[in-house]
Write an enzyme that holds these catalytic residues in place. Structure first.
Site, PDB file in Angstrom:
ATOM      1  N   THR A 142       0.848  -1.184   0.000  1.00  0.00           N
ATOM      2  CA  THR A 142       0.000   0.000   0.000  1.00  0.00           C
ATOM      3  C   THR A 142       0.885   1.236   0.000  1.00  0.00           C
ATOM      4  O   THR A 142       1.867   1.253   0.746  1.00  0.00           O
ATOM      5  CB  THR A 142      -0.876   0.004   1.265  1.00  0.00           C
ATOM      6  OG1 THR A 142      -1.543  -1.265   1.326  1.00  0.00           O
ATOM      7  CG2 THR A 142      -1.879   1.143   1.259  1.00  0.00           C
ATOM      8  N   GLU A 196       9.949  -6.991  -2.269  1.00  0.00           N
ATOM      9  CA  GLU A 196      10.407  -5.884  -3.097  1.00  0.00           C
ATOM     10  C   GLU A 196      11.868  -6.072  -3.475  1.00  0.00           C
ATOM     11  O   GLU A 196      12.299  -5.661  -4.555  1.00  0.00           O
ATOM     12  CB  GLU A 196      10.223  -4.555  -2.369  1.00  0.00           C
ATOM     13  CG  GLU A 196       8.780  -4.112  -2.259  1.00  0.00           C
ATOM     14  CD  GLU A 196       8.065  -4.668  -1.043  1.00  0.00           C
ATOM     15  OE1 GLU A 196       8.644  -5.538  -0.347  1.00  0.00           O
ATOM     16  OE2 GLU A 196       6.925  -4.245  -0.781  1.00  0.00           O
ATOM     17  N   ARG A 207       5.258   7.048   0.634  1.00  0.00           N
ATOM     18  CA  ARG A 207       4.551   6.676   1.871  1.00  0.00           C
ATOM     19  C   ARG A 207       5.512   6.716   3.053  1.00  0.00           C
ATOM     20  O   ARG A 207       6.702   6.458   2.907  1.00  0.00           O
ATOM     21  CB  ARG A 207       3.978   5.263   1.705  1.00  0.00           C
ATOM     22  CG  ARG A 207       3.586   4.594   2.999  1.00  0.00           C
ATOM     23  CD  ARG A 207       3.097   3.169   2.776  1.00  0.00           C
ATOM     24  NE  ARG A 207       3.181   2.439   4.044  1.00  0.00           N
ATOM     25  CZ  ARG A 207       2.865   1.155   4.207  1.00  0.00           C
ATOM     26  NH1 ARG A 207       2.428   0.457   3.183  1.00  0.00           N
ATOM     27  NH2 ARG A 207       2.988   0.583   5.365  1.00  0.00           N
ATOM     28  N   ASN A 211      -4.393  -8.698   3.172  1.00  0.00           N
ATOM     29  CA  ASN A 211      -4.427  -7.297   3.592  1.00  0.00           C
ATOM     30  C   ASN A 211      -4.287  -6.326   2.434  1.00  0.00           C
ATOM     31  O   ASN A 211      -4.917  -5.285   2.414  1.00  0.00           O
ATOM     32  CB  ASN A 211      -3.322  -7.039   4.622  1.00  0.00           C
ATOM     33  CG  ASN A 211      -3.517  -5.723   5.325  1.00  0.00           C
ATOM     34  OD1 ASN A 211      -4.609  -5.427   5.798  1.00  0.00           O
ATOM     35  ND2 ASN A 211      -2.477  -4.907   5.375  1.00  0.00           N
TER      36      ASN A 211
END
Lengths: 336, 1221
Positions: free
Chosen positions: B58, B91, B141, B1050
């Site tokens: 996210t 990642e 973020r 999630n």
């Protein structure tokens, strides 16, 4: 021997039709049925319930995935090449039409005159030669009258006839209080034929979980007699195609139906139990019986023992209850 | 009905406002589209790349999802090939794959954010060092610090500024799409890799009407000569090189300086790409852009979405003669001082540099320091410049508004402006914050029509609003009305959606703006600004002041079950007062009734949307309704006729059901909104938790917060959410006391207790209890099952699992659902009474039975997990069994969100104040983090034991021996040890010895602790597998609980290595082609690991046994717990059935592998489920994740089914053989 017959305005090479069943799901099976001599095939049914359930499941699990979580707006990809029940059905009709010479009759099952009947037009466009419309409504509401039930059938029928131009057969149950009158009104409302009768599956109870669950039982020959009586009564009174369905397991069953006036007979359980080649056997037995009994063509034979033409017309109306029961003999060793 | 809003609030901006000049809006035939920032970026990345390697995080996840979806659809890039999208295990893996793909000569990219970007850093140095062109698109973020935050700031991108990647910022969905393409062109030409970043959520998730960048533009932007050059540099055995050598001190330094010319050129290369883009589209960008008065004195420098806020404010102030300006930074690395200096007007006197990041301990944030250096080293500095200050704003998506900008500009006017300031918060600890007037508004903000909608996550409000934006902003295909067309083309739209942290019953607040010029206000609609307020859930009236943001004369639309004449009196007093004071036009509709009557069930979105169009006047009503219907048809297609018809019926019936409510000019209501948390709540809950819960967390000053991230537990109980429409009520006469209902409840909202009947004398009338069955209980003991009526979510799982039926009425059980509102108060009294009753003595509980175990108090309650969650019962069970001595390391994921997302936490304490202590380190490191907890405890326990020995002579010898040799394998043993520790502490207190003081601190470590690592399959199978594997390989007493949903739950259902064969998931749209990884078998291979595979809904007794065995095993334990999830595409009320099907079909065999049995010469593996008894098909056809494939890829689905059937049988046979050895 001329076994040809006319049903719903369609020229059939013989009176044996494959009833709506899983047999039409597979193209190879359908082709083998044609080779075995089937005169037409009714495609497996597209159910209103199935269409609506699927639409709602799609909506619930694919369209409405958002739960208000900032990290996830969906949980499953919405497939681009998703085909719903209707699309798969239309494709199957087109495929059957593409690979069969015999007429392909679609089957649509439903209980309400709502939007699903629009699919009748799509079915016609997909190439079906006719449509069998099956209303399988169980009138369980104490406020619902017999008149209401009949009205529902007629509304659905009219809803579809308005939208399509191909012939429609109404597949009905036997539980109408005034069947001939109802069939007459179906004819007035645009039905080209009637299929008698629909078989309702009955629920049962799982004795462990106490759940009421559906049960599936294949038909038996004895069930065919119900259709035989009513076809016999209606033939000659109302001008529309009549097909017998439910319990036709032998050439003898077929012959009886033809004698009372059926234009065609539909086979399902017999084929599921005995295989595709059983159809060839029935056809040859029908042929033999006709030769033996010196019938020249099916048309001569059709309806020759209907109520209107029978030796003892009253027999169609006798309940025959006592006689039948009196004729019953218990098996040896069974105390009655 | 009269249109309301457009009359009062003209859609054209008031005269005198400066218009933007950056964009030439006169370009011919611009193609408009409404999309979120991520979609535009992904579109450009997909058009200009060949390989896309991703990992979900996210707020970047949707970029990868879009790319994957487009490739699945066969969408091609500008060279006519379909980009390959590959999801990796982390990642780090994604970056490495991109690196490899680049080295082999393809164009490759990735999307990420936050900690994900950090995992890429090592590879980024390599990619940059090798001068490899690529763009990483980052929805910037926050980095996790004392707490995780999924929201936006620049702390992640600032952490990669040393890697050698260029950093290019964009500030709105339009710019993000544009910059995504510009950066691709620039990196190909300049060879310096680029991080293209834009603000997480604010830009990535803002839905906006923008001018689409076309394929033709993309084609024109990329010169194939650059691509050929890139391919020529690639590794190829046909012209081999070696790259990535190791170098010694003699040359490495020089080698690092070889790249300088490329960095020196890069700024010009980027500008060239911007210029080319400007020529193609009319949208012109500069490396640094100045906006404001030509003779500005006060100047703000910043980057990202905040620049639009500053620009809007500056324009407003310049129109009023103020000498202010802004420099927008686009290319932050390589940093080009000369371009910066050229953008600053020579008249400048004071500069504020705003950073959306924090570097604790630094003497200023990065951009500030770069600006200071640039000016300090300039040859001709600005003659009037008096000072440069730096400040922080907008961390973790903190609102940044024109009022704050004005505050900063005013600060610059002071004689001694505050340096290192903060804006937007109240810092009452180090007093860094500067003041501002929150009521300030710009002309532009007044020019837009603002609307706010309060909805529930599941009621479709957000999707309806996204739809509304499209209806207003887009010309739908087949739309033949010129009037509609004109109306749509005139309007620009912006939508931003705010969610709370709950998964069940999440509240969504939609902020929509409509205007006749492009909308760039990247901040929420403020107090007294909304001309339209829609309250889609009447229950919100009890919890929020929904009219706080309503403008005077606003339209208020309420979904109310009350008839029109009763609506007014159903409102709380304060709300009535607001309506009167603001002269609000009040409208009501019973949306649930309309929805129910029209076959929409409980989906009220279409009804509420129709109401909005009917009374807002944003579009003419009749035309709006036509467009809603068109949109419905477009969404559901002609093959979903029943859904389309239901929507049409709802639309048609809505207008008749909508009523304008006349109201008296006085407050008449008899009720008031209750306090957010009851007065009985602890002080911290009143002053902090409750304030956050009420929606006023922004107002809390710094001093109110814990400094190290440690928050009190036991707070979820104060948050009464009343989500359930129906709640279960216990029927004592039918109950067999099996304990299954408290076991299965995902929210610990139904509980059992056993107490002496004498204690129940003061029970409220009707309180249900009966003598408890079972010989293990003495006479006079009564059992009760009580529901927490305001915490229950109404999932019905307790009723589903209840085995006791009424013999005379098959459907009636020992638990039955009843509508909540009529019994809420009574049951609340019972619940309060129930809570006050004492807990049953843990020592007397027969923990090996479900009935017994359920008498342990759950120390995990009322989490924000989804209704019917399959994970939470396992955590709850663990807290019941071991909670009072439990330490939990929790991997990031669903369990860290419902477990640890503020304002409240479900972890709580027992009457002695003991309970689980919990910490989330990261997603990828949880096993290692948990191991650290274990090592620390073992170390301290060793030390405590050593100190005991050391102090033995000064202590009671018997006590010391007992403490050192205590059997702590039972609850009684632990109880007694705690008693001994208390005695020890009392004795130590009296001693004056440094060793005694030391021992007091760690004496509790003499009581056995239970260490648990909890997380999902994303952690255990993928990103954390390396660490998990290592922890299993050590012989430490760590319990690892994997809540296996077989998918990344999630972040929204991306495939994991736990995803089963043939299941459809994101990145496996055509069905996962590989079987689920057998993590249990991998763990068993070590031989010393306790491994259990459990499914609580299928065989609860086995689950209980596995938990007890795992915890008691003194080495590493791994429990794989089958957890049905909404991502499976089943109604969660079927949770239990799905678990049974999974086990019966062989998908999820149950077993326990206990190395202790091997030591005893027994077979360590016990198979606890029977061989597959139902066809695999019977399981998978019940779940959308599988059965979807039969509709979309029928042949593949059949193939997978056959393969899976063979595999489950083979696997079971294999286990059987292992268990039979």
């Amino acid at each position: 021997m001329d076994l040809s017959t006319k049903y719903l305005g369609l020229e059939l090479k013989n009176p044996l039709i494959v009833a709506a069943s899983p047999l039409s799901r597979n193209l190879d099976t359908a082709r083998r049925l044609e080779d075995a001599g089937a005169a037409a095939i009714v495609v497996y049914s597209l159910f209103e319930e199935e269409i609506i359930d699927e639409e709602q499941a799609l909506a619930r699990f694919l369209r409405y995935q958002d739960i208000g979580d900032p990290e996830a707006h969906s949980y499953r990809p919405v497939p681009v090449n998703y085909k719903n029940a209707v699309e798969r059905y239309l494709e199957q009709i087109a495929a059957l039409k593409g690979s069969l010479e015999i007429p392909v009759i679609a089957s649509l099952n439903g209980i309400t005159p709502s939007g699903w009947i629009n699919y009748g037009k799509d079915i016609e466009e997909a190439g079906a030669d006719a449509l069998e419309l099956n209303v399988y409504h169980i009138a369980s509401d104490v406020e619902e009258t017999g008149v209401d039930v009949e009205k529902r059938y007629l509304e659905i029928l009219e809803g579809i006839t308005r939208r399509v131009s191909f012939p429609i057969a109404m597949k009905i149950g036997a539980q109408f209080s005034a069947l001939p009158n109802f069939v007459k009104r179906l004819a007035i409302s645009g039905a080209s034929g009637v299929v008698m009768f629909n078989r309702f599956y009955h629920p049962t109870i799982d004795l462990e979980t106490l759940q009421v669950i559906p049960s599936l039982a294949l038909s038996t020959s004895s069930e065919a007699l119900l259709a035989m009586r009513w076809i016999g009564i209606i033939r000659g009174q109302i001008n529309l195609s009549l097909a017998a369905s439910g319990g036709i397991h032998s050439a003898a069953d077929v012959i009886k139906m033809l004698l009372v006036g059926a234009d065609a007979t539909q086979l399902c359980s017999a084929l599921l139990q005995n295989g595709v080649t059983y159809l060839t056997k029935m056809l040859s037995e029908l042929n033999e019986w006709m030769i033996h009994h010196e019938y020249e063509s099916l048309n001569v034979m059709k309806g020759s023992v209907s109520q209107a033409k029978s030796i003892n017309p009253a027999a169609f109306e006798h309940a025959n209850y006592l006689k039948v029961l009196d004729s019953y003999r218990a098996q040896k060793g069974v105390m009655v | 009905m009269e249109p309301r809003l457009s009359n009062k609030f003209p859609l054209s901006p008031p005269s005198g406002v400066l218009h933007r000049t950056r964009f030439d809006m006169t370009q011919k035939n611009p193609r408009f589209t409404t999309l979120e920032g991520n979609e535009g970026v992904a579109a450009m990345a997909h058009l200009t790349n060949e390989v896309i390697a991703i990992y979900p995080i996210t707020p970047s996840s949707s970029m990868g999802e879009f790319a994957d979806e487009w490739s699945a659809q066969g969408r091609t890039n500008i060279w006519g090939t379909i980009p390959q999208v590959v999801e990796m295990q982390s990642e780090a893996g994604a970056a490495a794959t991109v690196h490899g793909a680049l080295q082999a000569g393809t164009l490759a990219t990735t999307f990420t954010a936050s900690q994900g970007l950090l995992l890429m850093i090592p590879t980024m140095y390599k990619i940059a060092g090798e001068l490899t062109p690529t763009v990483f698109h980052v929805s910037a973020r926050s980095l996790a610090h004392a707490a995780l935050s999924i929201f936006g700031d620049h702390s992640d991108v600032m952490a990669v500024r040393a890697t050698g990647f260029a950093l290019l910022a964009s500030s709105s969905p339009q710019e993000a799409m544009d910059t995504a393409l510009i950066s691709q062109a620039a990196t190909l030409e300049g060879r310096v890799p680029i991080v293209h970043f834009f603000d997480g959520f604010r830009t990535s998730h803002e839905v906006s009407k923008i001018e689409e960048v076309t394929r033709a533009t993309a084609r024109a932007m990329i010169d194939d000569a650059w691509v050929l050059a890139h391919q020529q540099r690639a590794l190829s055995p046909d012209r081999p090189v070696i790259r990535g050598t190791a170098q010694n001190p003699d040359v490495s330094f020089q080698v690092q300086e070889t790249v300088n010319p490329w960095y020196e050129r890069m700024a010009e290369v980027v500008q060239k790409a911007m210029d080319r883009f400007g020529a193609l589209t009319g949208r012109n960008y500069r490396l640094f852009e100045y906006v404001g008065a030509p003779d500005a004195e006060r100047l703000i420098i910043l980057m990202g979405s905040g620049t639009d806020v500053v620009e809007e404010t500056v324009q407003h102030l310049v129109a009023r003669g103020e000498k202010v300006g802004m420099v927008r930074v686009r290319l932050y690395r390589p940093f080009s001082p000369q371009h910066l200096l050229a953008a600053i007007p020579p008249t400048v006197t004071n500069i504020a540099v705003l950073d959306r990041t924090k570097e604790p301990g630094a003497d200023g944030e990065p951009l500030y320091k770069d600006v200071v250096t640039a000016i300090a080293t300039a040859e001709n500095p600005f003659p009037h410049l008096r000072g440069i200050i730096g400040g922080r704003y907008g961390l973790s998506s903190k609102e940044f508004t024109p009022a704050m900008v004005k505050g900063v500009l005013e600060e610059l006017q002071k004689s001694k402006p505050k340096n290192h300031f903060t804006i937007g918060i109240t810092d009452d600890v180090t007093n860094s914050s500067i003041e501002y007037d929150p009521n300030f508004r710009t002309d532009i903000s007044r020019a837009a029509v603002c609307a706010i909608f309060y909805g529930l996550g599941s009621d479709g409000t957000v999707s309806a609003n996204k739809n509304t934006i499209k209806i207003i902003g887009e010309h739908l295909a087949g739309d033949d009305s010129k009037e509609i067309l004109d109306a749509a083309e005139e309007k620009y739209v912006q939508g931003y959606f705010v969610y709370d942290s709950k998964k069940a019953g999440a509240i969504t607040v939609s902020h929509l703006r409509f205007a006749q010029q492009p909308i760039r206000s990247p901040y929420l609609i403020g107090r007294d600004e909304a001309q339209f307020i829609g309250c889609h859930q009447p229950v919100f009236l009890e919890r929020y002041d929904v009219l706080e943001k309503a403008a005077p004369e606003a339209v208020f639309l309420l979904n109310s079950p009350n008839p029109p004449e009763e609506v007014w009196d159903s409102l709380p007093r304060s709300l009535q007062q607001s309506i009167i004071t603001k002269n609000i036009s009040l409208w009501a509709v019973d949306a649930y009734r309309v929805a129910a009557q029209t076959g929409m069930g409980r989906r009220i979105n279409t009804v509420m949307q129709t109401c909005f169009f009917a009374i807002s006047g944003v579009l003419p009503q009749e035309q709006a309704i036509k467009r809603i219907k068109k949109a419905v048809e477009k969404t559901y297609g002609k093959r979903s006729r029943s859904i389309v018809e239901a929507n049409f019926a709802a639309i048609d019936q809505t207008v008749a059901a909508l009523h304008k409510i006349d109201y008296p000019r006085e407050v008449t209501s008899r009720w008031e909104r209750p306090p957010t948390v009851p007065h009985a709540a602890p002080e911290f809950v009143q002053q902090v938790t409750g304030v956050i819960y009420a929606g006023y967390g922004d107002n809390l000053p710094v001093s109110k917060f814990p400094v190290d991230g440690a928050w009190p537990v036991g707070t979820a109980r104060w948050e009464k959410r009343n989500l359930a429409l129906e709640i279960p009520i216990w029927e004592p006469k039918l109950c067999i006391h099996c304990g299954k209902c408290p076991l299965i409840c995902p929210h610990a909202a139904i509980r059992s207790k056993v107490v002496d009947v004498s204690l129940l004398a003061d029970a409220p009338a009707g309180f249900r209890h009966v003598p408890v069955k079972g010989r293990e209980f003495g006479a006079g003991l009564h059992i009760m099952y009580q529901v927490a009526p305001e915490d229950c979510t109404g999932c019905g799982l307790c009723v589903e699992i209840c085995p006791a039926r009424d013999k005379s009425e098959a459907r009636r059980k020992a638990l039955n659902m009843f509508p909540q509102p009529p019994i809420r108060d009574l049951e609340h009294r019972y619940w309060e009474y129930f809570l006050k009753l004492p807990e049953y003595d843990r020592r007397k509980i027969k923990e090996g039975t479900i009935k017994g175990a359920m008498l342990f108090q759950p120390l995990f309650e009322f989490s924000g997990a989804c209704v019917g969650c399959g994970e939470t019962p396992y955590i709850k069970l663990a807290t019941q069994l071991f909670g009072d001595r439990m330490l939990i390391g929790n991997a990031t994921g669903c369990s860290s969100i419902y477990g640890g997302n503020l304002p409240t936490t479900p972890y709580t304490t027992d009457p002695n104040g003991r309970g689980p202590t919990w910490c989330n380190s990261l997603f990828e490191d949880n096993a290692e983090f948990t191991l650290g907890l274990r090592v620390a405890i073992d170390k301290q326990t060793d030390q405590a034991r050593a100190l005991l020995e050391q102090l033995r002579n000064q202590l009671n010898d018997e006590l010391v021996t007992a403490l050192l040799t205590a059997d702590q394998t039972t609850e009684a043993g632990i109880y007694e040890q705690r008693e001994r520790v208390a005695l020890l502490k009392a004795a130590l207190l009296k001693m004056d010895d440094p060793a005694a003081r030391h021992l007091i601190n760690i004496a509790d470590m003499l009581v056995r602790k239970s260490v648990w690592g909890i997380g999902g399959d994303g952690w255990a199978y993928d990103i954390g597998f390396g660490g998990l594997d290592h922890v299993l390989a050590l012989k430490r007493d760590v319990n690892l609980l994997v809540l296996d949903t077989e998918v990344y739950s999630n972040t929204g259902g991306q495939t994991s290595k736990s995803t089963p064969l043939g299941a459809v998931a994101k990145f496996a749209a055509a069905g996962k082609p590989i079987a689920k990884k057998n993590l249990a078998l991998i763990a068993m291979a070590y031989g010393h690991v306790y491994v259990a595979q459990v499914a609580l809904g299928a065989k609860d007794q086995q689950t209980l046994r596995a938990f007890i065995e795992a915890e008691s095993y003194p080495g590493p334990s791994l429990i794989l717990a089958y957890s049905p999830c909404i991502a499976h595409g089943v109604d969660m009320g079927r949770n239990i059935t799905q678990q049974e099907l999974a086990v019966d079909s062989g998908h999820w065999p149950l077993f326990r592998y206990d190395p202790r049995r091997a030591v005893k010469g027994e077979n360590p593996l016990a198979l606890d489920s029977k061989k597959p008894s139902i066809p695999y098909k019977d399981f998978i056809t019940t779940e959308t994740r599988f059965n979807m494939l039969f509709r979309s890829h029928p042949e593949a689905a059949e193939r997978f089914l056959n393969q899976a059937q063979t595999e489950v049988e083979a696997r079971f046979r294999y286990y059987e053989q292992l268990a039979g050895l």
